[in-house]
Structures are given as C-alpha cells and as structure tokens.
Design an enzyme around this catalytic site. Structure first.
Site, PDB file in Angstrom:
ATOM      1  N   SER A 119       0.820  -1.195   0.000  1.00 48.53           N
ATOM      2  CA  SER A 119       0.000   0.000   0.000  1.00 48.53           C
ATOM      3  C   SER A 119       0.858   1.250   0.000  1.00 48.53           C
ATOM      4  O   SER A 119       2.053   1.198   0.263  1.00 48.53           O
ATOM      5  CB  SER A 119      -0.925  -0.007   1.220  1.00 48.53           C
ATOM      6  OG  SER A 119      -1.648  -1.218   1.292  1.00 48.53           O
ATOM      7  N   HIS A 124       0.362  15.776  -2.540  1.00 47.20           N
ATOM      8  CA  HIS A 124       0.927  16.821  -3.394  1.00 47.20           C
ATOM      9  C   HIS A 124       0.212  18.126  -3.053  1.00 47.20           C
ATOM     10  O   HIS A 124      -0.988  18.126  -2.773  1.00 47.20           O
ATOM     11  CB  HIS A 124       0.732  16.500  -4.878  1.00 47.20           C
ATOM     12  CG  HIS A 124       1.322  15.200  -5.298  1.00 47.20           C
ATOM     13  ND1 HIS A 124       2.649  15.044  -5.630  1.00 47.20           N
ATOM     14  CD2 HIS A 124       0.765  13.972  -5.426  1.00 47.20           C
ATOM     15  CE1 HIS A 124       2.885  13.784  -5.950  1.00 47.20           C
ATOM     16  NE2 HIS A 124       1.757  13.112  -5.835  1.00 47.20           N
ATOM     17  N   CYS A 147      -4.440  -2.371   0.577  1.00 49.22           N
ATOM     18  CA  CYS A 147      -4.918  -3.716   0.283  1.00 49.22           C
ATOM     19  C   CYS A 147      -5.153  -4.413   1.617  1.00 49.22           C
ATOM     20  O   CYS A 147      -4.412  -4.210   2.566  1.00 49.22           O
ATOM     21  CB  CYS A 147      -3.903  -4.505  -0.527  1.00 49.22           C
ATOM     22  SG  CYS A 147      -3.583  -3.830  -2.162  1.00 49.22           S
TER      23      CYS A 147
END
EC number: 4.1.1.50
Length: 274
Positions: A119, A124, A147
């Site tokens: 994972s 950003h 996951c």
C-alpha cells in the site's frame, strides 16, 4: 455486504481488494497586492512543506497501523511539495478487529489500529493565485491506497482535523475482488452507504455536504463546504476593519464566487449573481 466479527467471512488466501481514498482540501484567501499574494504563497509553502506533510502522513500511517518501508519527499521551486510513503501491513490484534469494520469516524493519532499490505500514501500541494483578482488558493491532494481488510477511510477523521479546509472533496472506491473459501467472488468486504458516516458529527455540522454515489460500482463521492463565512478569515495581512464597506462587499463577492466555482466544479458568469 455486512461484515462482523461474530460471523466472519472465510477468505481463500489474502484479501485482494484495493481500497483508495482521495482527499482534496482547499484553502482560499484574498490578498490585496501582488506582494501580499507572493507573501501568502510563501506562507502556505512553508506551512505545508515536505517535512510538515511527512509528519501528517506518518500520523496517518500510525492510525492505520502500518509499517513504513520508504519515504520520498520533495519541496519544489517556486512552490509546492510532495511526499510518498510506501507501507506494509502490521498484524491486527484480536481486540482491535471489531473497530476495523465499523462504519464510523476513524481515530485521531493517539489511537493506532489497522491492517495494510502493498500500500501507499501520497500527498501533493498546489498553491496558486489569480493574476488580477487577488484571489489565492491552496489545494492539498492526498491519496491513501490499501490492500487488505481495513478501509483507508479510517484516516479521514484525522485528515479533516489536520487541514480544517474551506472546501473538501473526497472520493472512495473499492477495486478488484477476493474470494471466500467456496471460490465465490467478493467485490467489497464492508458496509458503506456514504463517506459522511466516517466524518464526526461536530465536523458535519460546520459544512454543507453533497453525496454522489454509484453503489453498484463501489464508488463514493462527498464534497463539503463551510457554512459560516467571516470575511476576516479570508483576508491575508489585514482585517475587514481596514476596508471601506464597498470594498468589503466586492471582496466578499469575489471570494464566494471562487468558492462556488471550486465546490461545483465549473465557472460562473457574473450574470449568475445578479
């Protein structure tokens, strides 16, 4: 499909579902002069630099109980930053499993629980300003992809508290499938009807919220906008007492128009406000 601890679903092998939360927050302000706009961008750039974002994502990792494998972070010139964290699973303690399947707000960073594998968590930042109108905006884009058993929605409560945004847009989707021991495919392993169920009541009362959900595709979308508007909270470097009434009205109009366009995702002509 409801999953509970007393009636567990028996899986064949590892839980192969991928769950992704995309969290976008917007901060909006008005800066009177070009110098003020540059000062706002510099302020935001420092406030949410790569080190600060790494701290936030590290707390997210702790909340969902993962181990950090690698951190890549970068500040950009002239502005902006990004951080990517690769994580792997932690074992789930038996007494914590019940909390993982509840459709409720997740914990703040003092409480650690979850389960992840293969994972990642990324952020950003995007500071910008209008070239002529004095409007400045800051957007942070965070993705938490997991996951396994736990939903990344467990981190949503902390993210909302970390940014205290004017506008938020959240997307959650589940992809892939896993199998039970009979070989039957499972395309989702927990109950959900709205992302709002993972946001605390004291936060929900502050925002107007809209849901757009496609249940059959396991796609959930919620966007939020602050109900209360106080001009002082949107002025950078001065207060409304420093403005003439006519100027206050003009700036208020600009800010609300900007917020409308961001919230609804389209441009509005001035005639819309007459």
């Amino acid at each position: 499909m409801k999953v509970n601890i007393d009636n567990k679903i028996k899986l064949h092998g590892f839980n192969n579902l991928t769950k992704t939360l995309s969290f976008n927050m917007y901060d909006i302000c008005y800066a009177k002069s070009a110098e003020d706009r540059e000062a706002y961008i510099s302020y935001i750039d420092e406030q949410y630099n790569a080190d600060r974002l790494t701290e936030i994502l590290t707390n997210v990792t702790e909340i969902i109980g993962a181990n950090i494998l690698n951190i890549a972070k970068q500040d950009y010139d002239p502005q902006g930053a990004s951080v990517t964290i690769l994580v792997c699973e932690n074992p789930i303690e038996e007494e914590r499993k019940e909390a993982l399947v509840k459709e409720t707000p997740g914990p703040l960073p003092e409480i650690v629980l979850a389960h992840l594998d293969k994972s990642h968590i990324t952020v950003h930042t995007y500071p910008e300003y209008h070239p002529d109108e004095g409007i400045c905006t800051f957007r942070a884009d965070i993705d938490v992809s997991t996951c396994g058993m736990i939903s990344p929605l467990r981190a949503l409560n902390y993210l909302v508290h970390s940014f205290e945004a004017d506008i938020m847009t959240m997307d959650y989707r589940v992809r892939g499938f896993t199998r039970d021991i009979t070989g039957r495919k499972l395309f989702i392993d927990h109950k959900i009807n709205s992302i709002q169920n993972y946001i605390p009541s004291n936060i929900k009362t502050k925002y107007n919220m809209i849901d757009v959900n496609v249940y059959q595709e396991n796609i959930f979308h919620t966007k939020c906008r602050l109900k209360q508007f106080d001009l002082d909270n949107y002025l950078f470097g001065y207060t409304k007492k420093d403005l003439y009434p006519k100027e206050r009205k003009k700036i208020t109009h600009k800010l609300k128009k900007e917020m409308d366009e961001i919230f609804y995702g389209k441009n509005f002509d001035e005639v819309y406000y007459k």
